[in-house]
Design an enzyme around this catalytic site. Structure first.
Site, PDB file in Angstrom:
ATOM      1  N   ALA A 109       0.822  -1.211   0.000  1.00  0.00           N
ATOM      2  CA  ALA A 109       0.000   0.000   0.000  1.00  0.00           C
ATOM      3  C   ALA A 109       0.854   1.258   0.000  1.00  0.00           C
ATOM      4  O   ALA A 109       0.503   2.269   0.595  1.00  0.00           O
ATOM      5  CB  ALA A 109      -0.918   0.002   1.221  1.00  0.00           C
ATOM      6  N   ALA A 110       1.989   1.198  -0.689  1.00  0.00           N
ATOM      7  CA  ALA A 110       2.885   2.359  -0.658  1.00  0.00           C
ATOM      8  C   ALA A 110       2.620   3.343  -1.791  1.00  0.00           C
ATOM      9  O   ALA A 110       3.104   4.471  -1.761  1.00  0.00           O
ATOM     10  CB  ALA A 110       4.334   1.897  -0.696  1.00  0.00           C
ATOM     11  N   ARG A 122      -3.945   9.561  -9.015  1.00  0.00           N
ATOM     12  CA  ARG A 122      -5.204   9.870  -9.714  1.00  0.00           C
ATOM     13  C   ARG A 122      -6.376  10.177  -8.780  1.00  0.00           C
ATOM     14  O   ARG A 122      -7.428  10.610  -9.213  1.00  0.00           O
ATOM     15  CB  ARG A 122      -5.565   8.702 -10.651  1.00  0.00           C
ATOM     16  CG  ARG A 122      -4.754   8.722 -11.922  1.00  0.00           C
ATOM     17  CD  ARG A 122      -4.980   7.482 -12.747  1.00  0.00           C
ATOM     18  NE  ARG A 122      -4.226   6.347 -12.220  1.00  0.00           N
ATOM     19  CZ  ARG A 122      -4.354   5.098 -12.658  1.00  0.00           C
ATOM     20  NH1 ARG A 122      -5.239   4.822 -13.597  1.00  0.00           N
ATOM     21  NH2 ARG A 122      -3.618   4.130 -12.150  1.00  0.00           N
ATOM     22  N   GLN A 176       8.200   1.778   2.680  1.00  0.00           N
ATOM     23  CA  GLN A 176       8.949   1.725   1.425  1.00  0.00           C
ATOM     24  C   GLN A 176       9.118   3.191   1.012  1.00  0.00           C
ATOM     25  O   GLN A 176       8.144   3.844   0.635  1.00  0.00           O
ATOM     26  CB  GLN A 176       8.149   0.954   0.359  1.00  0.00           C
ATOM     27  CG  GLN A 176       8.910   0.774  -0.938  1.00  0.00           C
ATOM     28  CD  GLN A 176       8.006   0.364  -2.094  1.00  0.00           C
ATOM     29  OE1 GLN A 176       6.802   0.651  -2.087  1.00  0.00           O
ATOM     30  NE2 GLN A 176       8.585  -0.271  -3.093  1.00  0.00           N
ATOM     31  N   GLY A 185       8.622  -0.548  -7.218  1.00  0.00           N
ATOM     32  CA  GLY A 185       7.929  -1.690  -7.804  1.00  0.00           C
ATOM     33  C   GLY A 185       7.414  -2.645  -6.741  1.00  0.00           C
ATOM     34  O   GLY A 185       7.801  -2.564  -5.571  1.00  0.00           O
ATOM     35  N   ARG A 215     -29.031  14.492  18.901  1.00  0.00           N
ATOM     36  CA  ARG A 215     -27.576  14.664  18.878  1.00  0.00           C
ATOM     37  C   ARG A 215     -26.898  13.750  19.903  1.00  0.00           C
ATOM     38  O   ARG A 215     -27.574  13.130  20.719  1.00  0.00           O
ATOM     39  CB  ARG A 215     -27.250  16.145  19.118  1.00  0.00           C
ATOM     40  CG  ARG A 215     -27.698  17.017  17.929  1.00  0.00           C
ATOM     41  CD  ARG A 215     -27.728  18.484  18.284  1.00  0.00           C
ATOM     42  NE  ARG A 215     -26.471  18.920  18.855  1.00  0.00           N
ATOM     43  CZ  ARG A 215     -26.324  20.053  19.543  1.00  0.00           C
ATOM     44  NH1 ARG A 215     -27.372  20.860  19.754  1.00  0.00           N
ATOM     45  NH2 ARG A 215     -25.148  20.390  20.024  1.00  0.00           N
ATOM     46  N   TYR A 234     -36.582  22.304  21.907  1.00  0.00           N
ATOM     47  CA  TYR A 234     -35.159  22.032  22.079  1.00  0.00           C
ATOM     48  C   TYR A 234     -34.959  21.596  23.517  1.00  0.00           C
ATOM     49  O   TYR A 234     -35.246  22.342  24.452  1.00  0.00           O
ATOM     50  CB  TYR A 234     -34.286  23.267  21.788  1.00  0.00           C
ATOM     51  CG  TYR A 234     -32.862  23.026  22.238  1.00  0.00           C
ATOM     52  CD1 TYR A 234     -32.104  22.038  21.621  1.00  0.00           C
ATOM     53  CD2 TYR A 234     -32.308  23.717  23.309  1.00  0.00           C
ATOM     54  CE1 TYR A 234     -30.821  21.744  22.054  1.00  0.00           C
ATOM     55  CE2 TYR A 234     -31.016  23.434  23.751  1.00  0.00           C
ATOM     56  CZ  TYR A 234     -30.280  22.446  23.119  1.00  0.00           C
ATOM     57  OH  TYR A 234     -29.021  22.146  23.554  1.00  0.00           O
ATOM     58  N   SER A 238     -47.285  24.355  26.846  1.00  0.00           N
ATOM     59  CA  SER A 238     -46.661  24.752  25.593  1.00  0.00           C
ATOM     60  C   SER A 238     -45.861  26.036  25.741  1.00  0.00           C
ATOM     61  O   SER A 238     -46.202  26.912  26.545  1.00  0.00           O
ATOM     62  CB  SER A 238     -47.736  24.970  24.529  1.00  0.00           C
ATOM     63  OG  SER A 238     -48.348  23.738  24.274  1.00  0.00           O
TER      64      SER A 238
HETATM   65  C1  UD1 Z   1       0.087  -5.044 -10.581  1.00  0.00           C
HETATM   66  C2  UD1 Z   1       0.704  -6.268 -11.236  1.00  0.00           C
HETATM   67  C3  UD1 Z   1      -0.162  -6.725 -12.384  1.00  0.00           C
HETATM   68  C4  UD1 Z   1      -1.564  -6.976 -11.906  1.00  0.00           C
HETATM   69  C5  UD1 Z   1      -2.117  -5.771 -11.167  1.00  0.00           C
HETATM   70  C6  UD1 Z   1      -3.420  -6.111 -10.511  1.00  0.00           C
HETATM   71  C7  UD1 Z   1       3.081  -5.847 -10.965  1.00  0.00           C
HETATM   72  C8  UD1 Z   1       4.343  -5.451 -11.632  1.00  0.00           C
HETATM   73  N1  UD1 Z   1       2.016  -5.895 -11.721  1.00  0.00           N
HETATM   74  O1  UD1 Z   1       0.113  -4.022 -11.555  1.00  0.00           O
HETATM   75  O2  UD1 Z   1       0.380  -7.914 -12.942  1.00  0.00           O
HETATM   76  O3  UD1 Z   1      -2.388  -7.301 -12.995  1.00  0.00           O
HETATM   77  O4  UD1 Z   1      -1.223  -5.349 -10.140  1.00  0.00           O
HETATM   78  O5  UD1 Z   1      -4.010  -4.961  -9.999  1.00  0.00           O
HETATM   79  O6  UD1 Z   1       3.088  -6.148  -9.792  1.00  0.00           O
HETATM   80  N2  UD1 Z   1       2.939  -0.812  -4.621  1.00  0.00           N
HETATM   81  C9  UD1 Z   1       3.815  -0.526  -3.614  1.00  0.00           C
HETATM   82  N3  UD1 Z   1       5.079  -0.127  -3.931  1.00  0.00           N
HETATM   83  C10 UD1 Z   1       5.515  -0.028  -5.211  1.00  0.00           C
HETATM   84  C11 UD1 Z   1       4.590  -0.318  -6.244  1.00  0.00           C
HETATM   85  C12 UD1 Z   1       3.329  -0.718  -5.925  1.00  0.00           C
HETATM   86  O7  UD1 Z   1       3.494  -0.615  -2.437  1.00  0.00           O
HETATM   87  O8  UD1 Z   1       6.672   0.313  -5.401  1.00  0.00           O
HETATM   88  C13 UD1 Z   1       1.585  -1.238  -4.273  1.00  0.00           C
HETATM   89  C14 UD1 Z   1       0.537  -0.259  -4.738  1.00  0.00           C
HETATM   90  O9  UD1 Z   1       0.242   0.698  -3.725  1.00  0.00           O
HETATM   91  C15 UD1 Z   1      -0.646  -1.180  -5.005  1.00  0.00           C
HETATM   92  C16 UD1 Z   1      -0.008  -2.501  -5.390  1.00  0.00           C
HETATM   93  O10 UD1 Z   1       1.316  -2.451  -4.927  1.00  0.00           O
HETATM   94  O11 UD1 Z   1      -1.430  -1.387  -3.832  1.00  0.00           O
HETATM   95  C17 UD1 Z   1      -0.030  -2.749  -6.889  1.00  0.00           C
HETATM   96  O12 UD1 Z   1       0.689  -1.721  -7.515  1.00  0.00           O
HETATM   97  P1  UD1 Z   1       0.215  -1.055  -8.873  1.00  0.00           P
HETATM   98  O13 UD1 Z   1       1.141   0.023  -9.229  1.00  0.00           O
HETATM   99  O14 UD1 Z   1      -1.224  -0.733  -8.807  1.00  0.00           O
HETATM  100  O15 UD1 Z   1       0.481  -2.287  -9.855  1.00  0.00           O
HETATM  101  P2  UD1 Z   1      -0.126  -2.456 -11.271  1.00  0.00           P
HETATM  102  O16 UD1 Z   1       0.706  -1.717 -12.237  1.00  0.00           O
HETATM  103  O17 UD1 Z   1      -1.562  -2.183 -11.260  1.00  0.00           O
END
Ligand code: UD1
Ligand code: CA
Length: 457
Positions: A9-10, A15, A72, A77, A332, A365, A404
């Site tokens: 979740a990093a 968007r 992280q 990645g 409330r 009230y 009243s």
């Molecule tokens: C990833 C998969 C893809 C899959 C898709 C499903 C990879 C390379 N690809 O792609 O095959 O179909 O998920 O949704 O894994 N995150 C980190 N740190 C990072 C990068 C990502 O914590 O450095 C977390 C993101 O917050 C997210 C999850 O990993 O919760 C997936 O990352 P995201 O960038 O959405 O991967 P996709 O490109 O969608």
């Protein structure tokens, strides 16, 4: 065999165009990441590790006590993200479930299926896949001619024939912990995006003749990832439909499920009916046989059985059985109503304790007050609880009758069975059984309408 879950979740969630980390946006009352956390726990994870990045301190605060958070600092990645859990899980001997913080619809049942398929097949890795009509954007699962998973290719790196594959990687996996972090260390960022791809671990395992299995998700909505607020709205609708369905199957009538919004933490008893335009939030608990709505908002409210609430708002209060609330009441925080209480139209209550059978039927009230049993509060009654500096308490004992349009200037006590004359401004206690009147005596001026120069002539 023990199970750990790692939630990735990093990602910043660019968007979302938000100051809040994406995974902390709420869906049906719970931050996205907490839905994932809940599913991981319900699927049997003994420990949960959360990989946080952007807004990590907030994520840590929100999940305190329920997850171990690792950071992280650079998002290089998904493989690099998982690697951040190595210091915690290096010596962990069980299986590791890998989840994404932005797929809040995944269910514990699906995760359990992944884990049991993984264990039954003795696989080194199991990947959850989905078959989609439009797989664009996802990594594709490439199988060999015997139907076994061969590798996963990201869309940006894919050859045209790979793009035609409809089976995608959901980003959810189960790994044997043994050997995982060593293999993660071998992953290189030699791809179009220059990222460390977690799915590369799958290709490496296959290359080493280790068993890799795949489980297909039954309902692809479960793996829907949230990247922007439009997708968040779709996910909310899907989750709301799931919550409503579960409630209906447990005996709650929802006359129009598309027009009712209920949070995940809500409990509702059987034979309760929910009418349209109703929002039920937080950890609200509703008993049996109640009638809620239309157009009502309950926020962390607790209702007994057979309570009727119409066009009203109730926040963090206890409402006893057989109470009738509304239309247009505003209750409330901090109110405690015993059974059979009536709170009628255009009544605001705040921090009030009300005894059995008492009625506050119209236009009042009542704040910072304690009302006994079978009290009748006349239309337009106001407790004057605030002197500009401090709040004061009004006490109205059992069976009292407030005429009243009375003002009760607190601190003040109206005794048991006492009566307050209509239109009185009561500043002194009214003893038990007494009549308290505090208003000018009426004067009648005979012949007034015949006089010359009367106003309006
Ligand atoms: C990833 C998969 C893809 C899959 C898709 C499903 C990879 C390379 N690809 O792609 O095959 O179909 O998920 O949704 O894994 N995150 C980190 N740190 C990072 C990068 C990502 O914590 O450095 C977390 C993101 O917050 C997210 C999850 O990993 O919760 C997936 O990352 P995201 O960038 O959405 O991967 P996709 O490109 O969608
Ligand atoms: Ca994604």
């Amino acid at each position: 065999m023990s199970l750990a879950a790692v939630i990735l979740a990093a990602g910043k969630g660019t968007r979302m165009k938000s100051d809040l980390p994406k995974v902390l946006h709420k869906i049906c009352g719970l931050p996205m990441v907490c839905h994932v956390l809940k599913a991981a726990r319900e699927a049997g994870s003994d420990r949960v590790i959360l990989v946080a990045g952007f807004g990590g301190d907030l994520v840590e605060q929100e999940t305190r006590g329920r997850a171990e958070v690792v950071f992280q600092h650079e998002q290089l990645g998904t493989a690099h993200a998982l690697q951040q859990a190595a210091p915690i899980l290096q010596d962990f001997a069980g299986d590791i479930l890998v989840l994404c913080g932005d797929t809040p619809l995944v269910t514990a049942d699906t995760l359990k299926r992944v884990v049991s398929a993984h264990r039954e097949s003795g696989a080194q890795a199991t990947v959850l896949t989905a078959v989609l009509d439009s797989p664009a954007g996802y990594g594709r699962v490439i199988r060999d001619n015997r139907g076994r998973v061969h590798r996963i290719v990201e869309e940006k790196d894919a050859a045209p024939e790979d793009l035609a594959v409809g089976e995608i990687n959901t980003g959810i996996y189960c790994f044997k912990s043994r050997g995982l972090f060593e293999t993660l260390g071998l992953v290189r960022p030699d791809n179009v995006q220059g990222e460390y791809y977690l799915p590369d671990v799958i290709g490496r395992y296959v290359g080493e003749d280790r068993v890799v299995t795949a489980v297909q998700v039954a309902d692809p909505v479960e793996i829907m990832g949230i990247n922007d607020r439009c997708q968040m709205a779709l996910a909310r609708a899907a989750l709301a439909a799931r919550i409503n369905r579960q409630l209906m199957l447990s005996g709650v009538t929802i006359t129009d499920p598309s027009a009712v919004y209920i949070d995940v933490g809500v409990t509702i008893g059987r034979d309760t009916v929910i009418y349209p335009g109703t929002i039920i939030e937080g950890d609200t608990v509703i008993g049996r046989g109640c009638s809620i709505g239309p157009f009502t908002q309950l926020v962390s409210a607790r209702l007994g059985d057979n309570v009727a609430v119409r066009q009203s708002v109730i926040e963090d209060s206890d409402i006893g059985s057989n109470c009738v609330i509304g239309p247009y009441s505003y209750i409330r925080p901090g109110c405690v109503l015993d059974g059979q209480v009536k709170v009628g139209d255009f009544v605001e209550l705040k921090k009030v304790k009300i005894g059995y059978g008492t009625k506050v039927p119209h236009l009042s009230y009542v704040g910072d007050a304690v009302l006994g049993r079978d009290v009748n509060v006349g239309a337009g009654t106001i407790t004057c609880n605030y002197d500009g500096k401090k709040k004061w308490t009004t006490i109205i004992e059992d069976n009292a009758f407030i005429g009243s349009n009375a003002n009760l200037v607190a601190p003040v006590r109206v005794g048991a069975g006492a009566v307050v004359g209509a239109g009185s401004t009561i500043t002194k206690d009214v003893p038990d059984g007494a009549l308290g009147v505090a208003r000018d005596k009426q004067k009648n001026i005979p012949g007034w309408s015949g006089r010359k120069g009367r106003k309006g002539e």
